[in-house]
Design a protein around this motif. Structure first.
Motif, short mmCIF file in Angstrom:
data_model
loop_
_atom_site.label_atom_id
_atom_site.label_comp_id
_atom_site.label_asym_id
_atom_site.label_seq_id
_atom_site.Cartn_x
_atom_site.Cartn_y
_atom_site.Cartn_z
N GLY A 1 -5.45 9.13 -7.61
CA GLY A 1 -4.23 8.61 -8.22
C GLY A 1 -3.87 7.20 -7.78
N GLY A 2 -4.68 6.57 -6.93
CA GLY A 2 -4.46 5.17 -6.61
C GLY A 2 -3.82 4.87 -5.27
N LEU B 1 4.20 1.84 2.24
CA LEU B 1 5.30 2.74 1.91
C LEU B 1 4.81 4.18 1.94
CD1 LEU B 1 6.55 0.76 -1.24
CD2 LEU B 1 7.33 0.48 1.12
N VAL B 2 5.41 4.97 2.83
CA VAL B 2 5.09 6.40 2.87
C VAL B 2 5.93 7.08 1.79
CG1 VAL B 2 5.21 8.51 4.27
CG2 VAL B 2 4.65 6.31 5.35
N LYS C 1 0.85 -1.19 0.00
CA LYS C 1 0.00 0.00 0.00
C LYS C 1 0.89 1.24 0.00
CE LYS C 1 -4.10 -1.89 2.27
NZ LYS C 1 -3.75 -3.31 2.26
N ILE C 2 0.40 2.28 -0.68
CA ILE C 2 1.16 3.54 -0.73
C ILE C 2 0.43 4.59 0.13
CG2 ILE C 2 2.21 5.31 -2.23
CD1 ILE C 2 3.15 2.43 -2.90
N GLU D 1 4.17 3.91 -10.31
CA GLU D 1 5.56 3.43 -10.46
C GLU D 1 6.10 2.87 -9.15
OE1 GLU D 1 6.81 6.34 -14.19
OE2 GLU D 1 7.64 6.77 -12.19
N ILE D 2 5.76 3.52 -8.05
CA ILE D 2 6.22 3.01 -6.73
C ILE D 2 5.58 1.65 -6.45
CG2 ILE D 2 6.20 3.44 -4.23
CD1 ILE D 2 6.30 6.48 -4.92
N HIS D 3 4.25 1.58 -6.70
CA HIS D 3 3.53 0.32 -6.53
C HIS D 3 4.18 -0.80 -7.33
CE1 HIS D 3 -0.80 0.97 -4.97
NE2 HIS D 3 -0.29 -0.05 -4.33
#
Ligand code: DX5
Ligand code: ZN
Length: 229
Positions: free
Chosen positions: A31-32, A200-201, A8-9, A218-220
């Motif tokens: 944005g998800g 992830l923060v 999770k972001i 992109e981070i996901h």
């Protein structure tokens, strides 16, 4: 991949445009992102100030995101109810901010009011120091920068700490959430996820990006790829 391993972001609103916080929160929801990270600083526990429970309360009706309140304050017990009343879904306190008995009391107070409890460790605090407290908490937040400011670089030495916490969790607390905070971008997200982080923060890399949705995705992707590959 099971549900608990899904990444999770949590975009950190600290890096958002402070004049447009409502719109910024909506932007990352669209944005998800799954969570919204709200950094509370008192100018004492950390050498910086941010915002109060009033801001959390004002954002609450504008967002369905899971509100992740990170208390970087010296006297968390005193302000706990303010943040619960403001609509926090999880409240994280620092191991370094108070004694173990107070930390246990805080977790009890949170659980009684239906709020999840997190415990955070600064880079210099060893994982062993929170092992005995883990049964009381739903989440461990591993700081990957010195708390106080956004925009710092990820301290890769913290990967071993994340791994250690993940080992403790796998053995005794399979539902424990492991969150990392500080310097997360697509590259460091992969390291953190590979080490065992599940939330992830990300402040600057999301809110300062030209396209926040793209940055979140992109981070996901980088993190998910790191745990399957
Ligand atoms: C640091 C805060 C972080 C910070 C992260 O004290 O706890 O949440 O906002 O920001 P970036 O992602 O820019 O390091
Ligand atoms: Zn934070």
């Amino acid at each position: 991949m099971n549900e608990t391993k899904t990444i999770k972001i949590a975009p950190s609103i600290l890096a958002a445009d402070a004049a447009r916080l409502g719109a910024e929160a909506e932007k990352v929801e669209k944005g998800g992102a799954e969570w919204l990270h709200l950094d509370i600083m008192d100018g004492h526990f950390v050498p910086n100030l941010s915002f109060s429970a009033q801001v959390v309360k004002a954002l609450r009706p504008l967002s369905k995101l899971f509100f992740d309140v990170h208390l970087m304050i010296s006297d968390p017990s005193k302000y706990l109810d303010d943040f619960i009343d403001a609509g926090a879904d999880i409240i994280t306190v620092h191991k370094e901010a108070c004694g173990d008995d107070e930390l246990k009391e805080i977790s009890e107070r949170l659980h009684k009011r239906g709020v999840k409890a997190g415990i955070s460790v600064k880079p210099g605090t060893p994982p062993e120091s929170i092992k005995a407290l883990m049964p009381y908490f739903d989440m461990v937040l591993v700081m990957t920068v010195e708390p106080g400011f956004g925009g710092q670089s990820y301290i890769s030495d913290m990967n071993d700490k994340i791994k250690k916490i993940a080992e403790y969790s796998a053995a005794d607390f399979p539902d424990m959430i492991i969150e990392v905070d500080g310097g997360i971008n697509a590259e460091t997200a992969a390291q953190a996820a590979k080490s065992g982080a599940t939330v992830l923060v990300a402040g600057s890399s999301v809110f300062r990006a030209a396209d926040a949705a793209k940055a979140i995705s992109e981070i996901h992707t980088a993190a998910e790829k790191a745990i399957v590959g």
